[in-house]
Design an enzyme around this catalytic site. Structure first.
Site, PDB file in Angstrom:
ATOM      1  N   ALA A   1       7.313  -4.324  43.504  1.00  0.00           N
ATOM      2  CA  ALA A   1       8.007  -5.356  44.262  1.00  0.00           C
ATOM      3  C   ALA A   1       9.052  -4.643  45.130  1.00  0.00           C
ATOM      4  CB  ALA A   1       8.676  -6.342  43.311  1.00  0.00           C
TER       5      ALA A   1
ATOM      6  N   GLU B   1       4.999   2.450  53.157  1.00  0.00           N
ATOM      7  CA  GLU B   1       4.643   1.137  53.683  1.00  0.00           C
ATOM      8  C   GLU B   1       3.121   0.983  53.782  1.00  0.00           C
ATOM      9  OE1 GLU B   1       6.940  -1.019  53.806  1.00  0.00           O
ATOM     10  OE2 GLU B   1       8.706   0.255  53.827  1.00  0.00           O
ATOM     11  N   ALA B   2       2.430   1.433  52.724  1.00  0.00           N
ATOM     12  CA  ALA B   2       0.964   1.463  52.697  1.00  0.00           C
ATOM     13  C   ALA B   2       0.333   0.083  52.768  1.00  0.00           C
ATOM     14  CB  ALA B   2       0.489   2.198  51.446  1.00  0.00           C
TER      15      ALA B   2
ATOM     16  N   SER C   1       6.824  -9.792  58.172  1.00  0.00           N
ATOM     17  CA  SER C   1       8.138  -9.972  58.771  1.00  0.00           C
ATOM     18  C   SER C   1       9.005  -8.862  58.205  1.00  0.00           C
ATOM     19  CB  SER C   1       8.714 -11.349  58.425  1.00  0.00           C
ATOM     20  OG  SER C   1      10.007 -11.485  58.978  1.00  0.00           O
TER      21      SER C   1
ATOM     22  N   CYS D   1      10.314 -16.684  37.789  1.00  0.00           N
ATOM     23  CA  CYS D   1      11.273 -17.054  38.818  1.00  0.00           C
ATOM     24  C   CYS D   1      10.570 -17.311  40.152  1.00  0.00           C
ATOM     25  CB  CYS D   1      12.346 -15.982  38.975  1.00  0.00           C
ATOM     26  SG  CYS D   1      13.470 -15.901  37.549  1.00  0.00           S
TER      27      CYS D   1
END
Length: 184
Positions: free
Chosen positions: A10, A83-84, A166, A180
């Site tokens: 995450a 950022e694969a 984004s 959550c």
């Protein structure tokens, strides 16, 4: 035998920090590495891998037109991709081929899913083709293991709709456990 590795988590689990450390370790031993990050990620400037802890490094960039089979040669000890999740499915196949056929270890770091819980195409293919998959751990505000990402607006309110991509950091995203993620 070289492998394609996928290190996922995450948001905010230290993926970029881990990648910078791996690059340092190779280079400290006199070995050449090449680092790439997504051209679309301009949070700290295009072509920069930046850890939230502070370390930053200039890197090469990839976009949807990058052909890794053409730009990578065998004179490197390792290929590192940040950022694969923004890789195309064809690029993941190219990275797998670099490892399996050319013998170049490829270590990729990225998110598994977006703020809606949907997989990024690059991540889905990495999960399918990677020879070694590792989850980097992070925690939710409730203390459980964070596995999901939540997008928030400028007021900190959760967004459930919008484009898959984004670019943003702590001002736009936070990590959450499954409970959550579904309860908000």
């Amino acid at each position: 035998m070289a492998k394609l590795y996928f290190r996922y988590s995450a948001m905010n689990a230290g993926k970029s920090t881990a990648m910078l450390q791996v690059a340092h370790n190779y280079e400290e031993q006199g070995q050449a590495v090449r680092l790439f990050t997504a051209a679309i990620d301009n949070r700290y400037g295009v072509g920069k891998v930046t850890s939230r802890l502070g370390p930053q490094r200039e890197t090469e960039v990839f976009d949807a037109d990058t052909d890794f089979l053409k730009v990578i040669d065998q004179r490197i000890a390792c290929l590192l991709i940040d950022e694969a999740q923004f890789l195309t499915t064809v690029q993941v196949q190219q990275l797998h081929k670099l490892a399996q056929v050319r013998g170049i270890p490829v270590i990729s770091y990225g998110l598994r899913s977006d703020f809606r819980g949907e997989p990024f195409p690059g991540s889905a293919y990495l999960l399918a083709l990677a020879d070694d998959i590792e989850e980097l751990k992070n925690i939710c505000t409730c203390g459980k293991k964070a596995t999901m990402n939540i997008r928030v607006d400028q007021d900190g309110k959760r967004m459930k709709e919008g484009e898959q991509i984004s670019i943003g950091g702590n001002e736009s995203y936070r990590q959450a456990c499954g409970r959550c993620f579904y309860s908000e």
